[in-house]
Motif scaffolding. Structure first.
Motif, PDB file in Angstrom:
ATOM      1  N   ILE A 159      35.909  34.392  29.985  1.00 20.69           N
ATOM      2  CA  ILE A 159      36.037  32.965  29.715  1.00 20.69           C
ATOM      3  C   ILE A 159      34.919  32.253  30.471  1.00 20.69           C
ATOM      4  O   ILE A 159      34.758  32.441  31.675  1.00 20.69           O
ATOM      5  CB  ILE A 159      37.433  32.445  30.122  1.00 20.69           C
ATOM      6  N   CYS A 160      34.106  31.484  29.745  1.00 26.63           N
ATOM      7  CA  CYS A 160      32.899  30.897  30.324  1.00 26.63           C
ATOM      8  C   CYS A 160      32.962  29.369  30.301  1.00 26.63           C
ATOM      9  O   CYS A 160      33.488  28.766  29.357  1.00 26.63           O
ATOM     10  CB  CYS A 160      31.656  31.371  29.569  1.00 26.63           C
ATOM     11  N   PHE A 161      32.399  28.776  31.341  1.00 27.89           N
ATOM     12  CA  PHE A 161      32.256  27.327  31.443  1.00 27.89           C
ATOM     13  C   PHE A 161      30.754  27.051  31.489  1.00 27.89           C
ATOM     14  O   PHE A 161      30.088  27.339  32.485  1.00 27.89           O
ATOM     15  CB  PHE A 161      32.957  26.802  32.694  1.00 27.89           C
ATOM     16  N   GLU A 162      30.240  26.513  30.402  1.00 24.14           N
ATOM     17  CA  GLU A 162      28.801  26.370  30.236  1.00 24.14           C
ATOM     18  C   GLU A 162      28.322  24.968  30.597  1.00 24.14           C
ATOM     19  O   GLU A 162      29.089  24.003  30.593  1.00 24.14           O
ATOM     20  CB  GLU A 162      28.411  26.692  28.785  1.00 24.14           C
ATOM     21  N   ASP A 163      27.024  24.914  30.912  1.00 22.25           N
ATOM     22  CA  ASP A 163      26.336  23.643  31.130  1.00 22.25           C
ATOM     23  C   ASP A 163      27.022  22.793  32.198  1.00 22.25           C
ATOM     24  O   ASP A 163      27.277  21.610  32.007  1.00 22.25           O
ATOM     25  CB  ASP A 163      26.255  22.866  29.805  1.00 22.25           C
ATOM     26  N   TYR A 183      37.390  32.661  45.119  1.00 22.53           N
ATOM     27  CA  TYR A 183      36.002  33.044  45.377  1.00 22.53           C
ATOM     28  C   TYR A 183      35.130  31.792  45.403  1.00 22.53           C
ATOM     29  O   TYR A 183      35.304  30.887  44.579  1.00 22.53           O
ATOM     30  CB  TYR A 183      35.510  33.999  44.293  1.00 22.53           C
ATOM     31  N   THR A 184      34.209  31.724  46.362  1.00 24.39           N
ATOM     32  CA  THR A 184      33.275  30.602  46.469  1.00 24.39           C
ATOM     33  C   THR A 184      31.925  31.033  45.917  1.00 24.39           C
ATOM     34  O   THR A 184      31.393  32.073  46.301  1.00 24.39           O
ATOM     35  CB  THR A 184      33.132  30.152  47.933  1.00 24.39           C
ATOM     36  N   LEU A 185      31.379  30.226  45.020  1.00 20.71           N
ATOM     37  CA  LEU A 185      30.148  30.582  44.315  1.00 20.71           C
ATOM     38  C   LEU A 185      29.136  29.446  44.420  1.00 20.71           C
ATOM     39  O   LEU A 185      29.490  28.276  44.240  1.00 20.71           O
ATOM     40  CB  LEU A 185      30.466  30.862  42.841  1.00 20.71           C
ATOM     41  N   ASN A 186      27.893  29.801  44.722  1.00 17.17           N
ATOM     42  CA  ASN A 186      26.801  28.828  44.709  1.00 17.17           C
ATOM     43  C   ASN A 186      26.045  28.994  43.394  1.00 17.17           C
ATOM     44  O   ASN A 186      25.373  29.996  43.181  1.00 17.17           O
ATOM     45  CB  ASN A 186      25.868  29.038  45.903  1.00 17.17           C
ATOM     46  N   LEU A 187      26.184  28.032  42.508  1.00 10.44           N
ATOM     47  CA  LEU A 187      25.559  28.082  41.188  1.00 10.44           C
ATOM     48  C   LEU A 187      24.187  27.424  41.242  1.00 10.44           C
ATOM     49  O   LEU A 187      24.055  26.266  41.641  1.00 10.44           O
ATOM     50  CB  LEU A 187      26.446  27.374  40.161  1.00 10.44           C
ATOM     51  N   LEU A 188      23.164  28.171  40.824  1.00 11.91           N
ATOM     52  CA  LEU A 188      21.797  27.665  40.792  1.00 11.91           C
ATOM     53  C   LEU A 188      21.410  27.308  39.361  1.00 11.91           C
ATOM     54  O   LEU A 188      22.015  27.806  38.406  1.00 11.91           O
ATOM     55  CB  LEU A 188      20.837  28.717  41.353  1.00 11.91           C
ATOM     56  N   VAL A 232      37.962  26.332  37.903  1.00 11.53           N
ATOM     57  CA  VAL A 232      36.620  26.184  38.466  1.00 11.53           C
ATOM     58  C   VAL A 232      36.494  24.741  38.948  1.00 11.53           C
ATOM     59  O   VAL A 232      36.597  23.803  38.155  1.00 11.53           O
ATOM     60  CB  VAL A 232      35.531  26.497  37.421  1.00 11.53           C
ATOM     61  N   ARG A 233      36.261  24.579  40.248  1.00 13.25           N
ATOM     62  CA  ARG A 233      36.236  23.228  40.820  1.00 13.25           C
ATOM     63  C   ARG A 233      35.119  23.140  41.846  1.00 13.25           C
ATOM     64  O   ARG A 233      34.925  24.058  42.642  1.00 13.25           O
ATOM     65  CB  ARG A 233      37.579  22.920  41.484  1.00 13.25           C
ATOM     66  N   ASP A 234      34.365  22.021  41.793  1.00  6.19           N
ATOM     67  CA  ASP A 234      33.331  21.839  42.802  1.00  6.19           C
ATOM     68  C   ASP A 234      33.936  21.221  44.055  1.00  6.19           C
ATOM     69  O   ASP A 234      35.105  20.826  44.083  1.00  6.19           O
ATOM     70  CB  ASP A 234      32.175  20.995  42.261  1.00  6.19           C
ATOM     71  N   ARG A 235      33.123  21.152  45.112  1.00  5.92           N
ATOM     72  CA  ARG A 235      33.639  20.719  46.407  1.00  5.92           C
ATOM     73  C   ARG A 235      34.103  19.263  46.404  1.00  5.92           C
ATOM     74  O   ARG A 235      34.965  18.875  47.188  1.00  5.92           O
ATOM     75  CB  ARG A 235      32.564  20.922  47.476  1.00  5.92           C
ATOM     76  N   LEU A 236      33.521  18.435  45.522  1.00 11.42           N
ATOM     77  CA  LEU A 236      33.888  17.018  45.467  1.00 11.42           C
ATOM     78  C   LEU A 236      34.936  16.736  44.398  1.00 11.42           C
ATOM     79  O   LEU A 236      35.308  15.585  44.188  1.00 11.42           O
ATOM     80  CB  LEU A 236      32.637  16.172  45.200  1.00 11.42           C
ATOM     81  N   GLY A 268      25.565  23.777  42.132  1.00  8.36           N
ATOM     82  CA  GLY A 268      26.298  23.402  43.338  1.00  8.36           C
ATOM     83  C   GLY A 268      27.267  24.488  43.757  1.00  8.36           C
ATOM     84  O   GLY A 268      27.275  25.594  43.216  1.00  8.36           O
ATOM     85  N   ASP A 269      28.089  24.156  44.739  1.00  8.59           N
ATOM     86  CA  ASP A 269      29.093  25.089  45.252  1.00  8.59           C
ATOM     87  C   ASP A 269      30.409  24.893  44.512  1.00  8.59           C
ATOM     88  O   ASP A 269      30.891  23.761  44.374  1.00  8.59           O
ATOM     89  CB  ASP A 269      29.305  24.879  46.753  1.00  8.59           C
ATOM     90  N   TYR A 270      30.993  26.006  44.077  1.00 11.77           N
ATOM     91  CA  TYR A 270      32.231  25.950  43.309  1.00 11.77           C
ATOM     92  C   TYR A 270      33.273  26.896  43.912  1.00 11.77           C
ATOM     93  O   TYR A 270      32.940  27.964  44.436  1.00 11.77           O
ATOM     94  CB  TYR A 270      31.984  26.339  41.843  1.00 11.77           C
ATOM     95  N   ASP A 271      34.524  26.459  43.815  1.00 10.05           N
ATOM     96  CA  ASP A 271      35.660  27.301  44.196  1.00 10.05           C
ATOM     97  C   ASP A 271      36.293  27.845  42.920  1.00 10.05           C
ATOM     98  O   ASP A 271      36.746  27.079  42.067  1.00 10.05           O
ATOM     99  CB  ASP A 271      36.691  26.501  44.997  1.00 10.05           C
ATOM    100  N   LEU A 272      36.319  29.173  42.801  1.00  9.84           N
ATOM    101  CA  LEU A 272      36.910  29.834  41.644  1.00  9.84           C
ATOM    102  C   LEU A 272      38.252  30.425  42.051  1.00  9.84           C
ATOM    103  O   LEU A 272      38.372  31.043  43.116  1.00  9.84           O
ATOM    104  CB  LEU A 272      36.006  30.959  41.133  1.00  9.84           C
ATOM    105  N   SER A 273      39.261  30.238  41.226  1.00 13.10           N
ATOM    106  CA  SER A 273      40.572  30.805  41.526  1.00 13.10           C
ATOM    107  C   SER A 273      41.223  31.290  40.241  1.00 13.10           C
ATOM    108  O   SER A 273      40.949  30.778  39.157  1.00 13.10           O
ATOM    109  CB  SER A 273      41.474  29.777  42.224  1.00 13.10           C
ATOM    110  N   VAL A 274      42.079  32.301  40.401  1.00 12.43           N
ATOM    111  CA  VAL A 274      42.785  32.889  39.259  1.00 12.43           C
ATOM    112  C   VAL A 274      44.251  33.069  39.628  1.00 12.43           C
ATOM    113  O   VAL A 274      44.572  33.560  40.716  1.00 12.43           O
ATOM    114  CB  VAL A 274      42.179  34.257  38.869  1.00 12.43           C
TER     115      VAL A 274
END
Length: 257
Positions: free
Chosen positions: A171-175, A199-204, A151-155, A179-185
């Motif tokens: 598997i969860c990454f909390e707190d 997958y690109t995800l916008n986390l609110l 899980v990585r953000d754009r910056l 922002g926008d995140y790139d998810l990969s497996v």
């Protein structure tokens, strides 16, 4: 009569080769995975989930980050009640506790409104053994251990990794900041993906976002060459078959003269 039969056989053979080439050049594309937002609490604090087609108790529990037993207790589901869920039925998945009101008068001082701070949320990734290859996590399909998730953000300020196990929990990454995140497996060796692996995800703020990724043993699927490209090898093989058919046609015509 013999000449006519040979011509008919030649035409039939060419048509058969064209059909084989068409099937061979048809690509195999991974299916998009399901994406889900946690329902918004009601005015009374209750968080309700509306049952959709093919939902099960375990799939609803996984989507909302609770256990199946908790779901049963919240909705008084007994025995085989989970087998008779109706589409459109509303299930209670949690209650948001409200702060206790106080009647004591409190003197307040008005101050300038501070700049709003960014909120945080949670991203969960669930890797499952997609036995039937339909890109949906079903109750009978087990979690897949040994997958490397990122899980990585754009910056690249947030860069989190983990490894899936064989538990029923994602598997969860909390707190983590909104922002926008790139998810990969990266799936384990010996498996082929049945969903996209990036997958690109916008986390609110306040979101608990669960993204499913599926894979199945290599022996269960045809090999995929590239992420979204048809098989070049099979395409060339189809061209060879067509060429052979055309050559046979001219050869049969020559013999029939």
């Amino acid at each position: 009569m013999i000449k006519k039969q040979m011509r008919v056989m030649g035409v039939f053979f060419i048509c058969l080769l064209v059909m084989i080439a068409f099937i061979a050049t048809t690509g195999s594309y991974p299916l998009p995975q399901a994406y889900y937002y946690t329902p918004t609490p009601q005015a009374d604090g209750r968080i309700l989930y509306t049952v959709k087609a093919n939902d099960t108790c375990i799939s609803i529990a996984l989507l909302n980050g609770i256990t199946e037993d908790e779901l049963r207790n919240l909705n008084n589901l007994q025995g085989d009640d989970c087998l008779y869920l109706q589409e459109g039925q509303q299930l209670l998945i949690g209650v948001l506790e409200k702060p206790t009101a106080t009647t004591e008068a409190v003197q307040t001082t008005l101050e300038p409104t501070p700049t709003p701070l960014k909120g945080n949320g949670t991203i969960c990734i669930y890797l499952f053994n997609d036995e039937n290859g339909n890109a949906m996590a079903e109750e009978t399909e087990l979690p897949l251990a040994g997958g490397e998730v990122s899980v990585r953000d754009r910056l690249s300020i947030v860069n989190l990794t983990g490894t899936t196990d064989d538990s029923d929990d994602p598997i969860c990454f909390e707190d983590i900041p909104e922002g926008d995140y790139d998810l990969s497996v990266a799936i384990p060796e010996g498996y082929n993906p049945t969903t996209v692996l990036n997958y690109t995800l916008n986390l609110l703020p306040g979101d608990v976002s669960i993204v499913d990724f599926g894979a199945q043993p290599s022996s269960s699927t045809l090999p995929i060459f590239g992420d979204e490209s048809p098989s070049i090898f099979m395409g060339l093989l189809g061209v060879v078959f067509i060429g052979a058919g055309v050559g046979l046609w001219f050869y049969l015509r020559k013999l029939s003269k």
